[in-house]
Enzyme design. Structure first.
Site, PDB file in Angstrom:
ATOM      1  N   ARG A  18       0.985  -1.649   0.051  1.00 57.69           N
ATOM      2  CA  ARG A  18       0.267  -0.537   0.107  1.00 57.69           C
ATOM      3  C   ARG A  18       0.601   1.197  -0.245  1.00 57.69           C
ATOM      4  NH1 ARG A  18      -2.735  -3.424   4.565  1.00 57.69           N
ATOM      5  NH2 ARG A  18      -4.253  -4.551   3.759  1.00 57.69           N
ATOM      6  N   LYS A  51      -2.569  -2.083   8.201  1.00 52.91           N
ATOM      7  CA  LYS A  51      -3.095  -1.558   8.640  1.00 52.91           C
ATOM      8  C   LYS A  51      -3.513  -2.220   9.721  1.00 52.91           C
ATOM      9  CE  LYS A  51      -6.440  -0.702   4.629  1.00 52.91           C
ATOM     10  NZ  LYS A  51      -7.898  -1.244   3.533  1.00 52.91           N
ATOM     11  N   HIS A  59      -1.957   2.440  -6.344  1.00 53.33           N
ATOM     12  CA  HIS A  59      -2.864   1.804  -5.381  1.00 53.33           C
ATOM     13  C   HIS A  59      -2.818   0.456  -7.202  1.00 53.33           C
ATOM     14  CE1 HIS A  59      -4.185   0.133  -1.763  1.00 53.33           C
ATOM     15  NE2 HIS A  59      -5.188  -0.952  -2.231  1.00 53.33           N
ATOM     16  N   ARG A 103      -0.108  -2.141  -6.658  1.00 50.34           N
ATOM     17  CA  ARG A 103      -0.225  -3.356  -5.944  1.00 50.34           C
ATOM     18  C   ARG A 103      -1.833  -4.287  -6.810  1.00 50.34           C
ATOM     19  NH1 ARG A 103      -1.297  -4.504  -0.228  1.00 50.34           N
ATOM     20  NH2 ARG A 103      -2.900  -4.918   0.714  1.00 50.34           N
ATOM     21  N   HIS A 135      -3.957  -8.704   3.616  1.00 52.93           N
ATOM     22  CA  HIS A 135      -5.834  -9.218   4.060  1.00 52.93           C
ATOM     23  C   HIS A 135      -5.858  -9.829   4.820  1.00 52.93           C
ATOM     24  CE1 HIS A 135      -6.322  -8.088  -0.591  1.00 52.93           C
ATOM     25  NE2 HIS A 135      -6.314  -7.219   0.034  1.00 52.93           N
ATOM     26  N   TYR A 160      -9.048 -10.973  -7.339  1.00 51.86           N
ATOM     27  CA  TYR A 160      -7.951 -11.649  -8.242  1.00 51.86           C
ATOM     28  C   TYR A 160      -8.384 -12.974  -9.054  1.00 51.86           C
ATOM     29  CZ  TYR A 160      -5.829  -7.555  -5.706  1.00 51.86           C
ATOM     30  OH  TYR A 160      -6.035  -6.085  -4.783  1.00 51.86           O
TER      31      TYR A 160
END
Length: 297
Positions: free
Chosen positions: A147, A171, A243, A246, A269, A278
């Site tokens: 990120r 995050k 992004h 990514r 994630h 994806y």
């Protein structure tokens, strides 16, 4: 309880107990502030909001032309607020319990193909110190699937290049180890050992990897600008951002047959469901190949 104190308490809860990033806390704060702007003129305190009030609120924000995604995000923030009110302030009935978010289609992210990424990186002027930094930066961004916040926050002390790993802070301040490939390592070492070593670094910034010419850490906005200018230089007619690298990292791994759980771990994630997007990108790619090359298409 009034709105001001409830929102301040909520903000402290997100910062201290949930350990959320400043950007995430601000986003939640903005969501609940919108509800406050709707409720206060009607003299509705936060602890007396009803499901009917929330339905009216959703109609109200819909009138501003917000997309279904924006409305769903705002509602998600408000649901978190009322979960907090239940846990910390003893709210007996959660008014958001039966409120459903707008139905959303699953958005497939934009990606770059390998040639487009190569062309972007090849457009960097390597005759300048900033060019060498940008080369290393984009190799790391694409090579590790970071990120933009993880890239600007990358620390020299978290580089383990001898064993081909870096540690990033994702995050919620969650740490993870991410493999780094030989190409990214090569240009990262050139930048660190031949460019950055000659910089005058501001106090407090010595551990940040990517610095601007004043010796401060690069900002997210600066990375956006660098990528936009490279896209313009090669005439790339796609709307791209940091992004996008990514998304491209993940979709190229899936196209190459990588295990989805491994991709989930590298991206950081929490849920495999997020990573599964994806596989849709992969199917889109396969469909485009058939359309382009199959004689019966």
């Amino acid at each position: 309880m009034d709105w001001k104190h409830a929102i301040n308490d909520f903000k402290h809860y997100l910062q201290l107990e949930r350990a959320m990033s400043a950007n995430t806390v601000e986003a939640y704060h903005d969501d609940v502030t919108k509800l406050r702007q709707f409720a206060e003129p009607q003299d509705i305190p936060p602890d007396t909001i009803t499901p009917k009030n929330l339905q009216d609120f959703l109609v109200w924000i819909n009138g501003f032309g917000l997309s279904a995604y924006s409305q769903a995000r705002i509602l998600s923030g408000i649901k978190t607020f009322y979960l907090f009110m239940s846990l910390e302030h003893g709210l007996i009935e959660n008014p958001t319990a039966l409120i459903q978010a707008p139905r959303l289609g699953r958005k497939i992210p934009d990606v770059l193909n390998i040639m487009e990424i190569d062309n972007l990186i090849a457009a960097i002027d390597l005759s300048t110190p900033e060019g060498m930094r940008n080369k290393a930066m984009l190799e790391v961004l694409y090579g590790c699937g970071l990120r933009v916040s993880e890239l600007v926050g990358l620390k020299v002390s978290n580089l383990f290049l001898d064993v081909e790993f870096i540690k990033v802070i994702g995050k919620g301040n969650k740490e993870r180890l991410v493999p780094i490939g030989s190409q990214a390592i090569k240009y990262l070492r050139i930048y660190l050992e031949e460019v950055r070593v000659h910089q005058k670094i501001k106090p407090g910034s010595a551990d940040f990897v990517f610095l601007n010419r004043r010796g401060d850490p690069l900002t997210r906005v600066m990375i956006f600008i660098i990528i936009k200018e490279l896209a313009k230089a090669i005439g790339l007619n796609k709307k791209i951002s940091p992004h996008t690298f990514r998304h491209s990292f993940a979709s190229h791994l899936v196209e190459g047959g990588a295990d989805l759980r491994a991709v989930q771990e590298m991206l950081g994630h929490e849920s495999i469901t997020t990573t599964e997007i994806y596989t849709h990108v992969d199917r889109e790619y396969l469909h485009s190949v058939i359309t382009q090359y199959h004689p019966r298409s």
